[in-house]
Design a protein around this motif. Structure first.
Motif, PDB file in Angstrom:
ATOM      1  N   PRO B  15     -62.359 101.928  18.442  1.00 11.07           N
ATOM      2  CA  PRO B  15     -63.225 100.883  17.884  1.00 11.07           C
ATOM      3  C   PRO B  15     -64.061  99.983  18.833  1.00 11.07           C
ATOM      4  O   PRO B  15     -63.622  99.849  19.984  1.00 11.07           O
ATOM      5  CB  PRO B  15     -62.294  99.920  17.278  1.00 11.07           C
ATOM      6  CG  PRO B  15     -61.007 100.504  17.601  1.00 11.07           C
ATOM      7  CD  PRO B  15     -60.959 101.675  18.352  1.00 11.07           C
ATOM      8  N   ARG B  16     -65.482 100.063  18.761  1.00  6.31           N
ATOM      9  CA  ARG B  16     -66.185  99.011  19.561  1.00  6.31           C
ATOM     10  C   ARG B  16     -66.814  98.067  18.883  1.00  6.31           C
ATOM     11  O   ARG B  16     -66.707  97.822  17.573  1.00  6.31           O
ATOM     12  CB  ARG B  16     -67.342 100.073  20.041  1.00  6.31           C
ATOM     13  CG  ARG B  16     -67.015 100.970  21.280  1.00  6.31           C
ATOM     14  CD  ARG B  16     -67.877 101.872  21.904  1.00  6.31           C
ATOM     15  NE  ARG B  16     -67.763 103.105  21.299  1.00  6.31           N
ATOM     16  CZ  ARG B  16     -68.723 104.025  21.258  1.00  6.31           C
ATOM     17  NH1 ARG B  16     -69.807 103.576  21.679  1.00  6.31           N
ATOM     18  NH2 ARG B  16     -68.744 105.232  20.911  1.00  6.31           N
ATOM     19  N   GLN B  17     -67.469  97.248  19.551  1.00 11.14           N
ATOM     20  CA  GLN B  17     -68.242  96.133  18.805  1.00 11.14           C
ATOM     21  C   GLN B  17     -69.366  96.368  17.999  1.00 11.14           C
ATOM     22  O   GLN B  17     -70.084  97.465  18.140  1.00 11.14           O
ATOM     23  CB  GLN B  17     -68.683  95.145  19.778  1.00 11.14           C
ATOM     24  CG  GLN B  17     -67.435  94.852  20.885  1.00 11.14           C
ATOM     25  CD  GLN B  17     -68.072  94.554  22.212  1.00 11.14           C
ATOM     26  OE1 GLN B  17     -68.958  95.071  22.378  1.00 11.14           O
ATOM     27  NE2 GLN B  17     -67.402  93.988  23.192  1.00 11.14           N
ATOM     28  N   GLY B  18     -69.784  95.461  17.042  1.00  9.11           N
ATOM     29  CA  GLY B  18     -71.252  95.565  16.200  1.00  9.11           C
ATOM     30  C   GLY B  18     -72.105  95.415  17.060  1.00  9.11           C
ATOM     31  O   GLY B  18     -72.049  94.715  18.312  1.00  9.11           O
ATOM     32  N   LEU B  19     -73.137  95.367  16.512  1.00  9.92           N
ATOM     33  CA  LEU B  19     -74.543  95.290  17.246  1.00  9.92           C
ATOM     34  C   LEU B  19     -74.714  93.791  17.659  1.00  9.92           C
ATOM     35  O   LEU B  19     -75.146  93.480  18.687  1.00  9.92           O
ATOM     36  CB  LEU B  19     -75.838  95.786  16.350  1.00  9.92           C
ATOM     37  CG  LEU B  19     -76.179  97.116  16.291  1.00  9.92           C
ATOM     38  CD1 LEU B  19     -77.287  97.355  15.305  1.00  9.92           C
ATOM     39  CD2 LEU B  19     -76.611  97.899  17.601  1.00  9.92           C
ATOM     40  N   TRP B  20     -74.499  93.071  16.774  1.00  6.21           N
ATOM     41  CA  TRP B  20     -74.712  91.567  16.966  1.00  6.21           C
ATOM     42  C   TRP B  20     -73.545  90.958  17.972  1.00  6.21           C
ATOM     43  O   TRP B  20     -73.825  90.388  18.853  1.00  6.21           O
ATOM     44  CB  TRP B  20     -74.445  90.763  15.613  1.00  6.21           C
ATOM     45  CG  TRP B  20     -75.790  90.828  14.579  1.00  6.21           C
ATOM     46  CD1 TRP B  20     -75.677  91.547  13.501  1.00  6.21           C
ATOM     47  CD2 TRP B  20     -77.029  90.530  15.037  1.00  6.21           C
ATOM     48  NE1 TRP B  20     -76.873  91.727  13.061  1.00  6.21           N
ATOM     49  CE2 TRP B  20     -77.875  90.951  14.003  1.00  6.21           C
ATOM     50  CE3 TRP B  20     -77.755  90.149  16.089  1.00  6.21           C
ATOM     51  CZ2 TRP B  20     -79.166  90.668  13.901  1.00  6.21           C
ATOM     52  CZ3 TRP B  20     -79.040  89.817  16.041  1.00  6.21           C
ATOM     53  CH2 TRP B  20     -79.596  89.993  14.978  1.00  6.21           C
ATOM     54  N   LYS B  22     -72.151  92.641  20.067  1.00  9.19           N
ATOM     55  CA  LYS B  22     -72.403  93.183  21.595  1.00  9.19           C
ATOM     56  C   LYS B  22     -73.575  92.340  22.061  1.00  9.19           C
ATOM     57  O   LYS B  22     -73.560  92.107  23.419  1.00  9.19           O
ATOM     58  CB  LYS B  22     -73.032  95.018  21.265  1.00  9.19           C
ATOM     59  CG  LYS B  22     -72.662  95.580  22.407  1.00  9.19           C
ATOM     60  CD  LYS B  22     -73.066  96.932  21.977  1.00  9.19           C
ATOM     61  CE  LYS B  22     -72.755  97.841  23.341  1.00  9.19           C
ATOM     62  NZ  LYS B  22     -73.215  99.211  22.930  1.00  9.19           N
ATOM     63  N   LYS B  26     -73.456  89.847  25.419  1.00 12.03           N
ATOM     64  CA  LYS B  26     -74.456  90.060  26.755  1.00 12.03           C
ATOM     65  C   LYS B  26     -75.125  88.746  26.896  1.00 12.03           C
ATOM     66  O   LYS B  26     -75.018  88.327  27.869  1.00 12.03           O
ATOM     67  CB  LYS B  26     -75.400  91.234  26.157  1.00 12.03           C
ATOM     68  CG  LYS B  26     -76.043  91.550  27.557  1.00 12.03           C
ATOM     69  CD  LYS B  26     -77.170  92.660  27.118  1.00 12.03           C
ATOM     70  CE  LYS B  26     -77.831  92.954  28.456  1.00 12.03           C
ATOM     71  NZ  LYS B  26     -79.179  93.682  27.900  1.00 12.03           N
ATOM     72  N   PRO B 209     -84.679  94.823   8.616  1.00 13.83           N
ATOM     73  CA  PRO B 209     -83.379  94.307   9.167  1.00 13.83           C
ATOM     74  C   PRO B 209     -83.436  94.880  10.518  1.00 13.83           C
ATOM     75  O   PRO B 209     -83.097  94.161  11.460  1.00 13.83           O
ATOM     76  CB  PRO B 209     -82.443  95.267   8.265  1.00 13.83           C
ATOM     77  CG  PRO B 209     -83.013  95.320   6.765  1.00 13.83           C
ATOM     78  CD  PRO B 209     -84.399  95.387   7.036  1.00 13.83           C
ATOM     79  N   ASN B 210     -84.169  96.129  10.914  1.00 16.56           N
ATOM     80  CA  ASN B 210     -84.602  96.350  12.054  1.00 16.56           C
ATOM     81  C   ASN B 210     -85.487  95.896  13.040  1.00 16.56           C
ATOM     82  O   ASN B 210     -85.671  95.908  14.359  1.00 16.56           O
ATOM     83  CB  ASN B 210     -84.784  98.083  12.226  1.00 16.56           C
ATOM     84  CG  ASN B 210     -83.821  98.897  11.797  1.00 16.56           C
ATOM     85  OD1 ASN B 210     -82.738  98.983  12.759  1.00 16.56           O
ATOM     86  ND2 ASN B 210     -83.716  99.631  10.837  1.00 16.56           N
ATOM     87  N   HIS B 213     -84.275  91.365  15.416  1.00 13.80           N
ATOM     88  CA  HIS B 213     -84.031  91.041  16.967  1.00 13.80           C
ATOM     89  C   HIS B 213     -85.441  90.426  17.356  1.00 13.80           C
ATOM     90  O   HIS B 213     -85.648  89.401  17.891  1.00 13.80           O
ATOM     91  CB  HIS B 213     -83.900  92.002  18.020  1.00 13.80           C
ATOM     92  CG  HIS B 213     -84.890  93.221  18.091  1.00 13.80           C
ATOM     93  ND1 HIS B 213     -84.692  94.147  16.787  1.00 13.80           N
ATOM     94  CD2 HIS B 213     -85.630  93.700  18.989  1.00 13.80           C
ATOM     95  CE1 HIS B 213     -85.638  95.034  17.318  1.00 13.80           C
ATOM     96  NE2 HIS B 213     -86.225  94.579  18.309  1.00 13.80           N
ATOM     97  N   SER B 294     -80.737  98.005  25.419  1.00 16.63           N
ATOM     98  CA  SER B 294     -79.630  98.131  25.754  1.00 16.63           C
ATOM     99  C   SER B 294     -78.460  97.887  24.660  1.00 16.63           C
ATOM    100  O   SER B 294     -77.410  98.146  25.118  1.00 16.63           O
ATOM    101  CB  SER B 294     -79.472  96.724  26.483  1.00 16.63           C
ATOM    102  OG  SER B 294     -79.795  95.684  25.889  1.00 16.63           O
ATOM    103  N   ARG B 296     -78.340  99.809  21.813  1.00 16.66           N
ATOM    104  CA  ARG B 296     -78.370 100.826  21.211  1.00 16.66           C
ATOM    105  C   ARG B 296     -77.090 101.787  21.455  1.00 16.66           C
ATOM    106  O   ARG B 296     -76.331 101.855  22.671  1.00 16.66           O
ATOM    107  CB  ARG B 296     -79.423 101.968  21.446  1.00 16.66           C
ATOM    108  CG  ARG B 296     -79.394 103.140  20.811  1.00 16.66           C
ATOM    109  CD  ARG B 296     -80.592 104.053  20.833  1.00 16.66           C
ATOM    110  NE  ARG B 296     -80.423 105.405  20.620  1.00 16.66           N
ATOM    111  CZ  ARG B 296     -81.363 106.254  20.386  1.00 16.66           C
ATOM    112  NH1 ARG B 296     -82.677 106.015  20.484  1.00 16.66           N
ATOM    113  NH2 ARG B 296     -81.175 107.582  20.075  1.00 16.66           N
TER     114      ARG B 296
END
Lengths: 328, 296, 327
Positions: B15-20, B22, B26, B209-210, B213, B294, B296
């Motif tokens: 399991p890794r973190q979601g985009l947000w 992450k 950062k 949605p893309n 950011h 960064s 992605r």
């Protein structure tokens, strides 16, 4: 016995990533003899490109760092050189060609300008001399009407042509060693065949050593004398081409050779596969990194990491239970 | 459906973190950005307090002498007619936030929609029309446009808001348009076409949605731009019409400065400077954290 | 004889291009130029050629993701190109697509479940509960676990993403899937896994494929019939074993021999074509392959070759060459 041009000992490269420090290349040792074409094979992320970059001191730092090892070019350790000394080596004694011929050339400068720049830097030629040398080089790599094409911009050339220009630039200072990182991956099959042929021909003509970094075992079979197989940052097998293909010792090499779709005389229903997937380099399994996917795995594979041990027929393999060598 | 005997069943990656999240992690590693965020939050609390009536309710009352000095009662002193400068400066924070938020949200929204349509139909008449419209707005000097809108609305208190929104959406729109032109070549957009999705659904569900950011960063930039413009517009007398703002305070202070009394001027400038600076630091860090290369 | 599932007749797709510099003269890039083929139900047509030969454009034209300029595309006897919006939307259920780039083909900000479920939502199939069950079925069908459904695409490797893309394509139970280079962006060991998956699914579900690839080995493995494209045209078309055993067109032969043999011992004599693929904006006269053809003769420069059709049992064999090999 021929003296090696390049000797790499215990090379280790680490990278800082968001998941902590990872070792992209671990304990890699090999040598390349003069006039030899050596293939460095593996899947993406196996460390083959990082190994190639570290030979030229081009590992991006930060986040990367060569943490251990020696890289001996004609007996001199390149890792001990400072940036100025390294710059003399790059493009002079060792040069490199990259995968993407589109981005490796500067789009706003003519091919001639970019080529003469290298020549004037390393050989201190006059403008006129450098231009003539560049035209000659373009002719050698098989570009028609080089005196005309030298004034063209990269976008006026096709992918194959651009890769030839890259090769011409790389060879123009007569390097002892050429590192070619996936030189044909971005090209079409028919162009790939042309460029590979050219590299082999030029390698004979210039008597240089070549390290061919590729994921394509077919390319290796066709061009190299020896191959080094990498998996998860480590060398798992090194062998002359004929014995590597006829009788691979490491189960990963065998799986790789088998699983590649190739043109066969009789169609088969299912392709042989290597089960599972390459582990995340930040969380490598204990022991042999290939153990989880291996069809010859035994209990001890999960406990101890195998080291590259010389085997019969001038090869070496890092496996506790290698396949038996076959003689035919 | 029957089981598939021969396909390999994978164990999914750890399991890794979601985009947000992450991006959030950062962001948290960026000190300047964190300081900026905390300062902005402090201002926000002040503004919220004013809005809820906790403090600075007496900003308009005469509570002291003319040009009173700094004291325990009047932290920043009092102005020409004896109003508390501290209360006025705090009240102005609310004005600034109100303006910044409204302008940032609305102009980003307008910019996103226009930009997305122009980009998605790039080369077509919608695109031409939007581009023409943006060109027209760009070619009118900003202060002239505000004056014109203020005049035509009969000194409406919303003239400045409308003028800012009408101007600031253009920059966002151009950015979004460029991004959408890039995004619409991605195969996931083709995939959406292939399953029979309508163009509107593709724009709003898959493409916009893309660009979040970009929108987020643009909104913070617009926020700062609105606050800074307000000062100049109020100074010129075409800004805030009723209420109090840093711009009005600075406008007031011109007479005072000539007479050698700087409290009003310094209070308004410093508070504005602090907010703009903090917001810029926050915005820069946000941009780095959301950089899709960064993430992605 | 079985009725064809897909029949393409004289399909043409041109792109207008501006001339170089300040010239406003419109030129035509002939991406797909007069292409015809048929595909039987349950079969796979391999479409092979070098980059820029028009194979991807042809694949997209079949779904009208690119509107063709002229020609006919009959799917189960109905011409897709004549359909209006509503008919086309309904038709989308039967023809789906798998894309090349596993990193670009999934919406980054949508979960796996949302992505796979979307076709069901769009076509309003089943209740919410049924849709969720169907999504779980699909994800297991392509070799993934249902536990991953709430993850985002960036959490997966290329091979896993490609499986998710395949699940999305299968959601509507299509009869035909156009797969555009589905394995070329994947690592070698993953390639064969995904190829096996596609083959399993085809056997199990009876889907037809138009499989586009530049890789002749992949095409041989997956296809029943192969069409070789060069500069927007199909230059040779045949049943897979006969095409690979005895190519008729010199281009096919050159392509086959250019593939690096996966064995050093298999050092067959290779034909290396000279030059590059010409620009499709101004293709050469006569046979477009003549400047690179090792067997070209005077006639090839002037006269366009016509298509020859040979009947060979169930299969037809077609090639477009004045001097076919082995005759």
């Amino acid at each position: 016995m021929t003296r090696p041009v390049l000797e790499v000992r215990d090379l280790a490269v680490e990278f800082d990533t968001e998941n902590g420090r990872v070792r992209a290349v671990n304990n890699v040792s090999f040598s390349v003899n003069a006039g030899e074409v050596v293939g460095l094979v593996g899947e993406s992320g196996c460390g083959k490109t990082v190994t190639g970059l570290s030979l030229l001191g081009l590992v991006p730092s930060p986040p990367g760092e060569v943490v251990n090892g020696e890289i001996l070019l004609d007996g001199h350790d390149l890792l001990k050189l400072n940036e100025v000394g390294m710059r003399k080596i790059r493009g002079g004694e060792v040069s490199m060609i990259f995968q993407e011929p589109m981005t490796a050339l500067n789009p706003v400068l003519t091919v001639g300008y970019q080529m003469t720049e290298v020549l004037r830097l390393h050989k201190s030629l006059s403008k006129r001399q450098a231009r003539n040398a560049a035209i000659e080089m373009l002719g050698i790599v098989g570009i028609p009407v080089p005196s005309k094409r030298i004034d063209e911009y990269p976008h006026e050339m096709s992918g194959g042509m651009r890769q030839r220009v890259m090769i011409a630039m790389a060879l123009s200072c007569g390097p002892k060693l050429l590192i070619a990182d996936e030189p044909t991956t971005a090209l079409d099959v028919t162009t790939q065949a042309q460029v590979l042929d050219e590299i082999v021909r030029l390698q004979h003509q210039f008597e240089m050593a070549v390290i061919l970094i590729t994921h394509d075992l077919g390319v290796v079979a066709q061009t190299c004398q020896r191959a080094l197989v990498m998996y998860c940052g480590e060398l798992v097998e090194a062998a002359p081409i004929d014995s590597l293909f006829a009788s691979p010792r490491h189960p990963y090499t065998q799986g790789l050779i088998r699983s590649i779709p190739r043109i066969r005389e009789h169609k088969i229903d299912r392709l042989p596969v290597i089960e599972g997937m390459v582990p995340d380099i930040a969380a490598l399994p204990e022991g042999c990194h290939f153990a989880d996917r291996c069809n010859r795995v035994q209990a001890d594979c999960h406990e101890r990491s195998p080291v590259l041990t010389p085997s019969a027929e001038a090869g070496a393999v890092a496996c506790w239970h290698p396949l038996e060598p076959q003689h035919d | 459906m029957a089981a598939v005997p021969e396909t390999i069943v994978f164990v999914a990656a750890p399991p890794r973190q979601g985009l947000w999240s992450k991006a959030f992690h950062k962001f948290c590693r960026d000190r300047a950005g964190l300081v900026g965020l905390w300062v902005v939050l402090l201002y926000a609390i002040v503004a919220l307090g004013v809005w809820l009536g906790f403090w600075a309710g007496d900003w308009a009352d005469v509570t002291g002498p003319k040009w009173g000095p700094v004291s325990a009662q009047h932290w920043f002193g009092t102005n020409l007619i004896g109003q508390d400068i501290f209360a006025r400066a705090l009240y102005s924070t609310r004005t600034a936030f109100e303006l910044g938020l409204v302008v940032a949200v609305l102009s980003t929204f307008v910019g996103a929609v226009f930009g997305a349509f122009a980009g998605f139909f790039s080369g077509g008449w919608i695109d031409e029309l939007v581009l023409w419209f943006m060109g027209v707005i760009d070619s009118i000097p900003f202060y002239l446009l505000v004056a014109a809108i203020a005049f035509s609305l009969g000194d409406s208190p919303y003239a400045m808001y409308i003028a800012m929104i009408a101007t600031f959406w253009v920059g966002t729109s151009r950015l979004v348009r460029g991004e959408v032109i890039k995004l619409k070549e991605f195969e996931f957009v083709e995939a959406a076409h292939a399953i029979g999705l309508s163009e509107l659904a593709i724009i709003f569900r898959h493409i916009l949605p893309n660009t979040f950011h970009i929108l987020l960063v643009q909104a913070t930039i617009t926020f700062v731009a609105a606050i800074k413009s307000e000062v100049i517009l109020s100074f010129l007398g075409i800004g805030i019409q009723d209420g109090m703002s840093w711009g009005l305070m600075i406008a007031e202070s011109t007479i005072e400065v000539l007479a050698g009394f700087f409290n009003n001027f310094i209070a308004a400038s410093l508070l504005m400077f602090g907010l703009v600076m903090a917001f810029n630091m926050f915005s820069d860090a946000l941009q780095d954290a959301l950089d899709p290369r960064s993430v992605r | 004889m079985t009725k064809p599932l897909l029949e393409v007749r004289n399909l043409v797709k041109h792109f207008p291009v501006r001339g170089g510099g300040f010239s406003f003269v419109r030129q035509q890039l002939k991406a797909v130029d007069d292409v015809s083929f048929t595909l039987l139900p349950g079969q796979t047509l391999g479409l092979v050629g070098e980059s820029g030969c028009g194979k991807s454009t042809l694949g997209r034209a079949l779904l009208r993701l690119q509107e063709p300029n002229s020609g006919q595309v009959f799917f189960e006897g109905r011409d897709i190109l004549q359909m209006n919006r509503a008919e086309l939307k309904a038709q989308r259920r039967d023809i789906q697509m798998i894309f090349q780039d596993p990193f670009a083909s999934l919406s980054p900000r949508r979960t796996v479940a949302q992505t796979v479920r979307e076709p069901l939502d769009v076509h309003d199939i089943g209740t919410s509960l049924e849709r969720r069950k169907r999504v779980e079925e699909l994800i297991e069908l392509v070799g993934l676990r249902a536990a991953i459904l709430n993850r985002y695409p960036h959490e997966f490797s290329g091979g896993q993403r490609q499986r998710i893309g395949i699940a999305r394509a299968l959601a509507l139970n299509p009869k035909l899937i156009v797969a555009d280079e589905p394995v070329s962006a994947l690592d070698v060991s993953v390639q064969s896994q995904v190829l096996n998956l596609i083959k399993d699914l085809q056997l199990q579900l009876g889907v037809s494929f138009v499989f586009i690839s530049h890789d002749l080995a992949v095409i041989q493995h997956i296809s029943d019939v192969v069409a070789v494209m060069y500069l927007g045209r199909i230059v040779e078309q045949a049943e897979v074993s006969s095409l690979y055993a005895s190519p008729k067109h010199p281009y096919t032969q050159a392509l086959l021999s250019a593939v690096p043999a996966a064995h050093p011992a298999a050092g067959a004599k290779r034909i290396i074509l000279s030059g590059d693929v010409p620009s499709p904006i101004s293709p050469p006269s006569g046979c477009t392959f003549h400047p690179r053809c090792p067997a070209a003769q005077a006639k090839c420069q002037t006269t366009e070759p016509r298509q020859t059709t040979l009947h060979n049992g169930d299969y037809q064999r077609q090639f477009t060459c004045h001097y076919p090999l082995g005759s």
